[in-house]
Write a protein that holds these residues in place. Sequence first.
Motif, short mmCIF file in Angstrom:
data_model
loop_
_atom_site.label_atom_id
_atom_site.label_comp_id
_atom_site.label_asym_id
_atom_site.label_seq_id
_atom_site.Cartn_x
_atom_site.Cartn_y
_atom_site.Cartn_z
N ALA A 384 0.83 -1.20 0.00
CA ALA A 384 0.00 0.00 0.00
C ALA A 384 0.87 1.25 0.00
O ALA A 384 0.64 2.19 -0.78
N ALA A 388 1.53 4.01 -3.14
CA ALA A 388 1.36 5.45 -2.92
C ALA A 388 2.64 6.20 -3.25
O ALA A 388 2.61 7.27 -3.89
N THR A 548 -6.01 6.88 -8.17
CA THR A 548 -5.72 6.62 -6.76
C THR A 548 -4.86 5.37 -6.65
O THR A 548 -4.91 4.49 -7.51
N SER A 549 -4.10 5.30 -5.58
CA SER A 549 -3.16 4.19 -5.42
C SER A 549 -3.86 2.88 -5.11
O SER A 549 -3.32 1.81 -5.38
N ALA A 553 -8.91 4.09 -1.86
CA ALA A 553 -8.02 5.05 -1.23
C ALA A 553 -8.74 6.35 -0.89
O ALA A 553 -8.47 6.98 0.13
N ALA A 563 -2.08 5.82 1.41
CA ALA A 563 -2.76 5.95 0.13
C ALA A 563 -2.36 7.26 -0.53
O ALA A 563 -1.92 8.20 0.13
#
Length: 570
Positions: A384, A388, A548-549, A553, A563
Amino acid sequence: MTQQAETDRSTDTAPWWRSAVIYQIYPRSFNDSDGDGMGDLPGIIDRLDYLADLGVDALWLSPFYVSPQNDAGYDVSDYRDIDPRFGTLEDFDRMRARMAELGLRLIVDLVPNHTSSEHGWFRAAVAAGPGSPERDRYVFREGRGEHGELPPNNWRSVFGGEAWTRLPDGQWYLHLFDSTQPDLNWENPEVWEEFRSVLRFWLDRGADGFRVDVAHGLVKAEGLPDWDRQVRMVEGEHEAREHDRPEGPETPMHTGSPYFDQDGVHEVYRDWHRVLAEYDGDRMMVAEAWVEPAHRLAMYVRSDEMHQAFNFDFLVAGWDWARLSRAIEDSLAESAKVGAPTTWVLSNHDTVRHVSRFGLADPIAYPMGIAAEHEQPDYDQGLARGRAAALVELALPGSAYLYQGDELGLPEHTSLPAHVREDPTFARTDGAEIGRDGCRVPMPWSAGEPGLGFGPQPWLPQPPAFAALAADRQVGVPGSTHSLYRDALRLRRELGLGRGSFAWHEAHDGATGLLAFVSTTPAGRRVLVAANTGEQPVALPAGEVLLTSLEDALVDGVLGPAAAAWVSLD
């Protein structure tokens, strides 16, 4: 922290390298075409379409030269030929031609600090004896002590142990790395002329640039003085590295060293700059220079020297708001002073993969390898954070480097048995330093094939976790790490993020841990890049969500921990 703007002088007609995304291939671990256990150039050719589809602009290949492979090819015995394990010069030409068809540029690795002990020059030096012209190509010295039985100084090898080896005739030769990697003498004009010739050889074959290994090496301080700080570092390095914090003398940076970052190296690169200027096509050089502070690194990319230098401050910053902010701000400021782009990187063949580093309990950990008896990374947490961080890296102005497997979210192999390890640091420290094998494990291409599609007998075993991360399990799969990278690279190219300007956003806040900046693209579009390094969700300004990652997120305008998001503010 004050708002810092970086003025990007690049335009659509600027040299390609100012904003390129460059993918590092570690040839022995990329793709094995003939089943001998080692990747090769024909194997790379077979995967070029994959790389073009991913959306990178150029490839950097780690050494493929003739070598005894004591240090994975960074011990070169012939700079003008391909090691038979990797193929032939004809294979190289076929690869370069196919890359040109796909619009991919090529950077080759250059190793100028040392050769292999099997290089013809060193063999001649050993045979010729003390005081000969052949020995003057390397750093030979008489020993200290009553009978010359002690090394010429107290320098230590980066790989562990002494940096000197004595020959039977009594003289000692310097090797800052393995004893099979004798250092060249850059005070000798013959060495300068040899490397001009090597540069031209590969430029003539179509190389677009060079990654320069140990670019901060080459020149040593006059008189080769002892370095007491280094001795203290070596004596306490394993205890210090248990804390894994790259802020003390155990850091890879080499401030104050008599054998690294000497001012004399810059004249070498001015000379090479002139060689590259003889060729069309914006040829370039990128420095591997582990130096600090940022203004020392910027010296390598002045207008008449190199074109890029890896931003290792950014790499070692970890998952930490303050350290990332400082690395970004300082790097952009110092690069702007010399008119150079900043070059961002999260992982390479010498570092624990960032997905694993970010999965450790200490978010700024920088271990020199991870073994089974060490703390094991939390993969989900590391992935995660790694996804990001990738959105931060790929939105910053300048160039970005990806290490093979970044786009698959590959972790470090942390349970390699001792008998398969090949990194000389493991042997030279008697296993006290785990070394770099864990990040060099062969790529997983197909989950159901032998060797996960790399080849039937990979030179290093792959961890079981690689099967679920194989390329055939991710390409075209929504939400996969591969799809995230592909989407990010497409948007970066369409928006011109690498050519945009930089400014901190007012939401950039250490109290919340929100890293936030705005990239204003060449077309004038304002893109907010936000990464939550804190523990609590943070509200973002309203805008059009571009990427978005993670799928969840950003919920109702609130960015979750670990995130990141790209948001158009227009």
